[in-house]
Design a protein around this motif. Structure first.
Motif, PDB file in Angstrom:
ATOM      1  N   ASP A   1       0.800  -1.217   0.000  1.00  0.00           N
ATOM      2  CA  ASP A   1       0.000   0.000   0.000  1.00  0.00           C
ATOM      3  C   ASP A   1       0.834   1.268   0.000  1.00  0.00           C
ATOM      4  N   ALA A   2       2.126   1.155   0.310  1.00  0.00           N
ATOM      5  CA  ALA A   2       2.990   2.331   0.424  1.00  0.00           C
ATOM      6  C   ALA A   2       3.442   2.796  -0.960  1.00  0.00           C
ATOM      7  N   PRO A   3       3.769   4.089  -1.098  1.00  0.00           N
ATOM      8  CA  PRO A   3       4.326   4.587  -2.367  1.00  0.00           C
ATOM      9  C   PRO A   3       5.649   3.906  -2.695  1.00  0.00           C
ATOM     10  N   HIS A   4       5.972   3.880  -3.978  1.00  0.00           N
ATOM     11  CA  HIS A   4       7.191   3.209  -4.421  1.00  0.00           C
ATOM     12  C   HIS A   4       8.421   3.807  -3.763  1.00  0.00           C
ATOM     13  N   TRP A   5       8.485   5.138  -3.645  1.00  0.00           N
ATOM     14  CA  TRP A   5       9.660   5.785  -3.070  1.00  0.00           C
ATOM     15  C   TRP A   5       9.841   5.396  -1.601  1.00  0.00           C
ATOM     16  N   PHE A   6       8.713   5.216  -0.890  1.00  0.00           N
ATOM     17  CA  PHE A   6       8.798   4.854   0.525  1.00  0.00           C
ATOM     18  C   PHE A   6       9.348   3.433   0.676  1.00  0.00           C
ATOM     19  N   ASP A   7       8.948   2.534  -0.215  1.00  0.00           N
ATOM     20  CA  ASP A   7       9.482   1.172  -0.178  1.00  0.00           C
ATOM     21  C   ASP A   7      10.983   1.163  -0.437  1.00  0.00           C
ATOM     22  N   ARG A   8      11.433   2.049  -1.349  1.00  0.00           N
ATOM     23  CA  ARG A   8      12.869   2.116  -1.616  1.00  0.00           C
ATOM     24  C   ARG A   8      13.635   2.631  -0.391  1.00  0.00           C
TER      25      ARG A   8
ATOM     26  N   GLU B   1       5.211  -8.883  -0.955  1.00  0.00           N
ATOM     27  CA  GLU B   1       5.938  -7.801  -1.607  1.00  0.00           C
ATOM     28  C   GLU B   1       7.386  -7.863  -1.137  1.00  0.00           C
ATOM     29  N   VAL B   2       8.252  -8.435  -1.972  1.00  0.00           N
ATOM     30  CA  VAL B   2       9.646  -8.635  -1.592  1.00  0.00           C
ATOM     31  C   VAL B   2      10.471  -7.452  -2.106  1.00  0.00           C
ATOM     32  N   LEU B   3      11.045  -6.697  -1.184  1.00  0.00           N
ATOM     33  CA  LEU B   3      11.766  -5.484  -1.557  1.00  0.00           C
ATOM     34  C   LEU B   3      13.229  -5.728  -1.882  1.00  0.00           C
ATOM     35  N   VAL B   4      13.778  -6.850  -1.430  1.00  0.00           N
ATOM     36  CA  VAL B   4      15.185  -7.170  -1.694  1.00  0.00           C
ATOM     37  C   VAL B   4      15.252  -8.499  -2.428  1.00  0.00           C
ATOM     38  N   LYS B   5      15.848  -8.489  -3.593  1.00  0.00           N
ATOM     39  CA  LYS B   5      15.956  -9.700  -4.392  1.00  0.00           C
ATOM     40  C   LYS B   5      17.289 -10.403  -4.129  1.00  0.00           C
TER      41      LYS B   5
ATOM     42  N   TYR C   1       8.736  -6.227   7.009  1.00  0.00           N
ATOM     43  CA  TYR C   1       8.124  -5.338   6.013  1.00  0.00           C
ATOM     44  C   TYR C   1       8.674  -5.635   4.618  1.00  0.00           C
ATOM     45  N   MET C   2       9.973  -5.921   4.540  1.00  0.00           N
ATOM     46  CA  MET C   2      10.626  -6.171   3.256  1.00  0.00           C
ATOM     47  C   MET C   2      10.304  -7.548   2.698  1.00  0.00           C
TER      48      MET C   2
END
Length: 235
Positions: free
Chosen positions: A25-32, A106-110, A156-157
């Motif tokens: 649900d968070a903006p893309h920039w916030f996830d980064r 939603e996996v933020l680190v590959k 979260y990640m």
């Protein structure tokens, strides 16, 4: 034990999805931002906190400066030992990363191909925070807050289960506390010897600081007050 958290009814998995859903649900920039903070930022922040505590200890120059610096040296050593202890734990439990067993995360680190239990990041930050707390309550509380935030970021990640984080907290705390007495017994004489060294003493106590934080008096040196008294007598 590879299927330790395969069941979707597991509260561990439910909490994982609840926290990780915030990333969707968070903006893309916030996830980064969370990706950077959770992977590197908080580790760097806790290390800076340890350095800040060391600077505060040496500047005050209290009588227990040597033992305080010894405790600060123990903090990163405890973190390193805890990570080494985690290697056989991971090999024994063999718990896959949550994204390998559960879809829709939603996996933020590959590129995370190693096992999940326990979290190295949670282990390191908690060991550092506990080492800080042993030295200074104020710095330690800030460190504990950063360690808790690190654990939240890992969930979260989408790269760790909540119990991975809790296990990391337990491991880091256990190593930092249980091995602290023998570590301090070994490190304190070393820092005390460094404190007495003319060349290296500044690492423990700021130059010009004597015991108790008072300015050191150089033997044979005359103070301004003494010189003024001598001038008055001469007059």
């Amino acid at each position: 034990m590879a299927g330790l958290a395969a069941s979707g009814s597991n509260p561990d998995v439910v909490l994982l999805y609840d926290i990780n859903s915030l990333a969707k649900d968070a903006p893309h920039w916030f996830d980064r931002v969370m990706e950077f903070v959770g992977e590197y930022g908080l580790l760097f922040a806790v290390i800076l906190l340890v350095l800040g505590c060391w600077w505060s200890v040496r500047r005050r120059g209290d009588e227990d400066a040597a033992s305080a610096v010894a405790a600060l040296v123990w903090a990163p050593l405890a973190a390193g030992i805890a990570v080494l202890v985690n290697i056989p734990i991971r090999g024994f439990v063999e718990r896959p990363r949550p994204f390998n067993d559960h879809h829709g995360l939603e996996v933020l680190v590959k590129g995370k191909a190693d096992y999940s239990f326990v979290s190295d990041h949670a282990t390191i930050t908690m060991a550092l925070a506990v080492g800080l707390f042993i030295t200074n309550r104020r710095f330690g509380l800030v460190g504990l807050g950063l360690a808790l935030l690190e654990g939240f970021c890992r969930i979260y990640m989408g790269v760790h289960y909540p119990t991975d984080v809790v296990g990391g907290y337990a491991l880091g705390t256990a190593i930092a506390l249980l091995l602290s007495p023998p570590a301090m017994a070994l490190l304190t004489p070393v820092t005390t010897a460094i404190e007495r060294s003319p060349r290296m003493g500044w690492l423990i106590r700021a130059r010009g600081k004597g015991h108790g934080g008072q300015d050191a008096v150089i033997p044979g040196a005359r103070t301004e007050t003494a010189e003024a008294e001598e001038r008055d007598l001469a007059a």
